[in-house]
Design an enzyme around this catalytic site. Structure first.
Site, PDB file in Angstrom:
ATOM      1  CG  ASP A 126      -4.209   5.593   1.172  1.00 58.17           C
ATOM      2  OD1 ASP A 126      -5.139   4.827   1.453  1.00 58.17           O
ATOM      3  OD2 ASP A 126      -4.014   6.687   1.740  1.00 58.17           O
ATOM      4  CG  ASP A 178      -2.258   0.484   1.056  1.00 57.88           C
ATOM      5  OD1 ASP A 178      -2.398   1.566   0.464  1.00 57.88           O
ATOM      6  OD2 ASP A 178      -3.210  -0.193   1.495  1.00 57.88           O
ATOM      7  CD  GLU A 188      -8.788   4.994  -1.254  1.00 56.65           C
ATOM      8  OE1 GLU A 188      -9.673   4.640  -0.479  1.00 56.65           O
ATOM      9  OE2 GLU A 188      -7.833   5.718  -0.889  1.00 56.65           O
TER      10      GLU A 188
HETATM   11  C1  GLC Z   1      -7.675   5.425   2.262  1.00 59.81           C
HETATM   12  C2  GLC Z   1      -7.560   4.164   3.095  1.00 59.81           C
HETATM   13  C3  GLC Z   1      -8.138   4.437   4.442  1.00 59.81           C
HETATM   14  C4  GLC Z   1      -7.339   5.541   5.089  1.00 59.81           C
HETATM   15  C5  GLC Z   1      -7.270   6.784   4.200  1.00 59.81           C
HETATM   16  C6  GLC Z   1      -6.201   7.723   4.654  1.00 59.81           C
HETATM   17  O1  GLC Z   1      -8.973   5.782   2.016  1.00 59.81           O
HETATM   18  O2  GLC Z   1      -8.186   3.092   2.441  1.00 59.81           O
HETATM   19  O3  GLC Z   1      -8.172   3.305   5.252  1.00 59.81           O
HETATM   20  O4  GLC Z   1      -7.922   5.888   6.301  1.00 59.81           O
HETATM   21  O5  GLC Z   1      -6.965   6.464   2.866  1.00 59.81           O
HETATM   22  O6  GLC Z   1      -4.930   7.187   4.378  1.00 59.81           O
END
Ligand code: GLC
Length: 556
Positions: free
Chosen positions: A204, A102, A261
């Site tokens: 992320d 990640d 993401e």
């Molecule tokens: C993304 C992750 C989440 C986290 C956020 C901040 O959305 O999936 O779990 O809290 O980023 O890093």
């Protein structure tokens, strides 16, 4: 006509997402760890997945469970050592399993040495690696933006007399992507992992790295203390330059998989992010479908709307990009609880939802425990929630005067902790997850809902997942074939075809508690074409009749 689609290993793969803290505890301290993952590699191999995505495993004060990283090139001691990680990588590779990490670079932890330096004085060389601004003349924060985790997005630093920006928690200061030196440091770190042999990254919160220039205030007609601010920092113009720069300096030089993401990217924009000639990411987690479930506590499934949304993405990227397929992750409640039926049709609904998304065009992701049909946790008190988002939310609601009962009811269906309870390996003590005290409560339903029992039951959710994975592996049309929706307006059944040069399949999923009988909208498949179903006697049933949560895959 079928669009010509290039063949890539990451299109044929099935990815399994591991939340390391809750997957398997190897040393009995109550927290999952890397040795625990190694212990379970054979389970994962047997399930049939190809790629493991590990949520953050790096040193972190764990304000947001590892999404606040204090050292990008180390391993959190709770999870083990770098030697453990190297061992995991080697053992996974020996079994033909690849590893994704990640990549959290919208922000770091406030305990990262970069931030410690940045904070140390206004003229420190790393000051500009983060986003510092003076407050308003009256001392208020530089603007009225709210953090995604409640409260203002700015935190005041006494020592230097300025505020820093944090779109997430106050312990997650945003990195300043305008700073070229900071970007180079990030690229160097990414290449270091790639050189070590990791097979890619889930990236992320990446749509937040560019902020509205000038950091203007938002209109605030309701006089909120801080205003929800997504439009100021989500998928802003110019962001693709950063993405191109990141990819060109890192992933482009390796045969790896990347999935971004992508909150705020719509399907029209998606080709810019994942178009194969763009040289950016391979695929995205898109958020449009998330608006249709769970995260806001709204569990009603509007099936026609879901079909429109997913079909828009299927057709929008056809021949032109690639989809990441998912129904669960560590940020959303369990799908069987939100959309399925956790009582009479628990097994049927877990498997019907599974087939619904799994045979679409794209790379399927399975979140740990989803393959068992794990459900939301029956939390009974507010102090059982661990997640920083929940804790901040509770504080904010409390200030607004909401009752405990009301807050609990909301979090029961919306909290991210629902998906974070430990993996249910067996009916034994602590679900076989740990011999110590588990860091987060274990769902009492592990007595009957667990991997060990399901392994021996041919009709289990687990064995259904295995069968789906085998089917995808055996049938290229289920990977590369064209997707077409049938029964567009039907409010009960999600049905679609996948067509290749020489063969075709139809997926039929009754996503409701009621029987269904209707016109399929495709040539009625022969009983002999039944490849997969979640009712044992489906082969003897006509294709145009489906029982509650019945799901079938036919070869046409
Ligand atoms: C993304 C992750 C989440 C986290 C956020 C901040 O959305 O999936 O779990 O809290 O980023 O890093």
């Amino acid at each position: 006509m079928n669009a010509v689609i290039s063949q890539r290993w990451w299109k044929e793969a099935v990815v399994y997402q591991i939340y390391p803290r809750s997957f398997m505890d190897g040393n009995g301290d109550g927290t999952g760890d890397i040795p625990g993952i190694i212990e379970r590699l054979d389970y994962l191999k047997d399930l049939g997945v190809d790629v493991l995505w590990l949520c953050p495993i790096f040193p972190s004060p764990n304000d947001d469970n590892g999404y606040d990283i204090s050292d990008y090139q180390g391993i959190l001691s709770d999870f083990g050592t770098m030697a453990d990680f190297d061992n995991l990588l080697e053992q996974a590779h020996q079994r033909g399993l690849r590893i994704l990490l990640d990549l959290v670079v919208n922000h770091s932890s406030d305990e990262h040495p970069w931030f410690t330096e940045s904070r140390s004085s206004k003229d420190n060389p790393k000051r500009d690696w983060y986003i510092w601004r003076d407050g308003k003349p009256n001392g208020a924060p530089p603007n009225n933006w709210a953090s995604i985790f409640s409260g203002p997005a700015w935190e005041y630093d006494d020592a230097s007399g300025q505020y820093f920006l944090h779109l997430f928690s106050r312990k997650q200061p945003d990195l300043n992507w305008e700073n070229a030196e900071m970007r180079q440091a990030v690229y160097q770190m990414v290449r270091w992992w790639l050189d070590k042999g990791v097979d890619g990254f889930r990236i992320d919160a990446i749509t937040h790295i560019r902020k509205e220039p000038g950091f203007p205030d938002l209109p605030n007609p309701k006089h909120l203390a801080a205003v929800p601010s997504h439009e100021m920092h989500r998928n802003k113009d110019g962001i693709l330059e950063y993405i191109s720069d990141l990819c060109a300096n890192t992933f482009a030089h390796y045969d790896v998989m990347t999935v971004g993401e992508a909150n705020g990217v719509n399907v029209e924009q998606a080709a810019d992010w994942v178009g194969e000639d763009q040289g950016r990411f391979n695929m995205l987690f898109q958020f449009e479908q998330l608006k249709l479930w769970g995260s806001d506590g709204n569990a009603d499934l509007d099936l026609p709307k879901l079909k429109q949304t997913l079909t828009r993405w299927q057709k929008g990227l056809e021949g032109n990009g690639w989809n990441a397929l998912f129904v669960e992750n560590h940020d959303i409640p369990r799908i069987t609880s939100t959309w399925g039926n956790t009582e009479q049709y628990w097994r049927e609904s877990a498997t019907a939802i599974a087939l619904m998304y799994f045979m679409m065009q794209g790379t399927p992701f399975i979140y740990q425990g989803q393959e068992l049909g794990m459900t939301n946790h029956p939390f009974t008190a507010l102090d059982q929630f661990d997640d920083v988002a929940a804790r901040n939310q509770i504080a904010e609601w409390r200030a607004e005067g909401r009752s405990d009962a009301d807050m609990l009811a909301d979090l029961l269906s919306s909290s991210r902790d629902n998906a974070r309870t430990p993996m249910q390996w067996s009916s034994e003590f602590n679900a076989g997850f740990t011999i110590g005290k588990p860091w987060l409560a274990i769902n009492p339903n592990h007595q009957w809902l667990n991997a060990e029992d399901q392994a021996d039951d041919p009709n289990s959710v687990l064995n259904f997942y295995k069968a789906m994975i085998r089917m995808r592996r055996a049938e290229p049309t289920l990977v590369y074939g064209t997707y077409d929706l049938v029964l567009e307006d039907d409010a009960q059944v999600y049905a679609y075809t996948r067509s290749g040069e020489e063969d075709a399949f139809v997926v039929l999923c009754n996503l409701s508690d009621a029987d269904w009988h209707g016109d399929l909208g495709v040539a009625t498949p022969a009983e002999t074409g039944l490849c997969l179903s979640n009712y044992a006697d489906a082969a003897e049933q006509p294709a145009d009749r489906l029982r509650p949560w019945e799901a079938r895959l036919y070869r046409l």
